[in-house]
Design an enzyme around this catalytic site. Structure first.
Site, short mmCIF file in Angstrom:
data_model
loop_
_atom_site.label_atom_id
_atom_site.label_comp_id
_atom_site.label_asym_id
_atom_site.label_seq_id
_atom_site.Cartn_x
_atom_site.Cartn_y
_atom_site.Cartn_z
CG ASP A 177 -18.85 18.25 -28.74
OD1 ASP A 177 -17.70 18.36 -28.25
OD2 ASP A 177 -19.62 19.22 -28.91
CG HIS A 223 -23.69 18.16 -31.32
ND1 HIS A 223 -24.14 18.76 -30.16
CD2 HIS A 223 -22.34 18.16 -31.25
CE1 HIS A 223 -23.09 19.11 -29.41
NE2 HIS A 223 -21.99 18.75 -30.06
CB CYS A 328 -28.94 17.09 -26.54
SG CYS A 328 -28.97 17.55 -28.27
#
Length: 343
Positions: A177, A223, A328
């Site tokens: 990601d 993340h 995000c």
């Protein structure tokens, strides 16, 4: 000059993409989703209370509109994705699922200099997540940006490994990601985790070439934005519940660290939270002095202001509901600065 140009998360912000919660769909808890969230094998996705999802979507859009207006007052150009019908079926070879959302462009798109890269994400429900941003991608490409898509992953069941230390990704194809990356000029820090494998780091390393150094680190489960931020050269914001001075990446040893250890719990609207309370430190820098923080995170604001930063509070009620905060839910497309080393 390309309208895409950003080397850090702290240079003065000029243009940004803000995601959209519209149509947020809760997919079935397939193997890839259980792997991402560390859910048990027998997890069955419960239905939320009547109207809960719709209210959370509406309130999140209100909060993102407040964020957009705050950024606009700072002189930042704000872009939004196209409407997209979420919940439509997605199918590839041996698996099928449904499209999830367009809320978090930071997860699916990575800006490195004048490149904008579509990430090879490991959650199947996110396979088409860049599609609502394609109008913007075409525009940025026309302006001179390099638009790159990583190899489209196959994501067979063998991708998802469960070890004694937690879920990890097999090294069978490049996977990551974009939110696994911390950008620091010519140095990028790639968090090897259950959302990014070493093959993904190597693919990115070869794509970017000798101008950049991709450092592999492993400082959290997925993340990096709830664990470590570069506020400006020489100053970090770090999660005191996950890191210590000894476990900081070696390249940052000697930098000043603001240790954050008391996030407020915003709660969540659905049947289980998609993020821990640490989503409260998912901040967005306007520049090296000005930091946008969730309004309820007053302790974080005080910590920043004590160090001389200006903390700008903006409401954000559903970070835990949807699993994403201001960092995000945005993608900085253009910031001041040039390709240089800050280490």
């Amino acid at each position: 000059m390309s309208s895409v140009r950003s080397f850090t998360d702290f240079g003065t912000l000029r243009e940004i993409v803000v995601g959209s919660p519209a149509g947020f769909h809760i997919p079935d808890a397939d193997l890839s989703l259980r792997h991402f969230f560390g859910l048990p094998a027998d997890h069955v996705e419960p239905l939320p209370a009547a109207g809960a999802l719709e209210r959370a979507v509406e309130e999140t859009e209100e909060d993102l509109q407040a964020l957009s207006e705050t950024l606009g007052r700072l002189g930042v150009t704000v872009r939004r994705p196209d409407p997209f019908e979420q919940g439509r079926p997605l199918s590839l070879l041996d698996w099928s699922t449904t499209a999830n959302h367009a809320l978090m462009p930071r997860d699916c798109l990575l800006v490195v200099g004048e490149r904008i890269i579509e990430a090879p994400m490991a959650v199947r429900a996110r396979y088409a997540e860049t599609f609502p941003f394609r109008t913007l991608l075409r525009e940025y490409f026309a302006s001179g940006a390099t638009w790159v898509a990583a190899p489209r992953p196959q994501l067979p069941d063998s991708t998802y490994e469960f070890t004694e230390d937690g879920p990890v990704l097999a090294e069978s194809e490049p996977l990551f990601d974009a939110a696994n990356l911390l950008r620091c000029g010519s140095d990028l820090f790639f968090n090897v985790s259950n959302t990014g494998n070493r093959m993904g780091a190597e693919w990115l390393r070869r794509l970017l070439g000798s101008e950049y150094t991709v450092h592999e680190i492993s400082i959290c489960d997925d993340h990096i934005g709830t664990t470590l931020h570069i506020l400006r050269p020489g100053v970090l914001l770090a999660n005191a519940g996950r890191l210590t001075p000894d476990t900081l990446p070696e390249q940052f040893q000697g930098w000043k660290v603001l240790w954050f250890d008391e996030p407020e719990d915003d709660g969540f609207a659905l049947t289980w939270p998609r993020a821990s309370t640490w989503i409260g430190m998912n901040i967005l820098a306007y520049d090296e002095q000005t930091i946008i923080v969730p309004a309820r995170q007053e302790g974080l604001a005080r910590l920043l202001e004590k160090e001389g930063f200006t903390a700008v509070p903006v409401p954000f009620r559903h970070g835990r509901t949807f699993g994403g905060g201001f960092h995000c839910c945005t993608l900085d497309v253009r910031r001041d600065g040039s390709l240089t080393s800050y280490l």
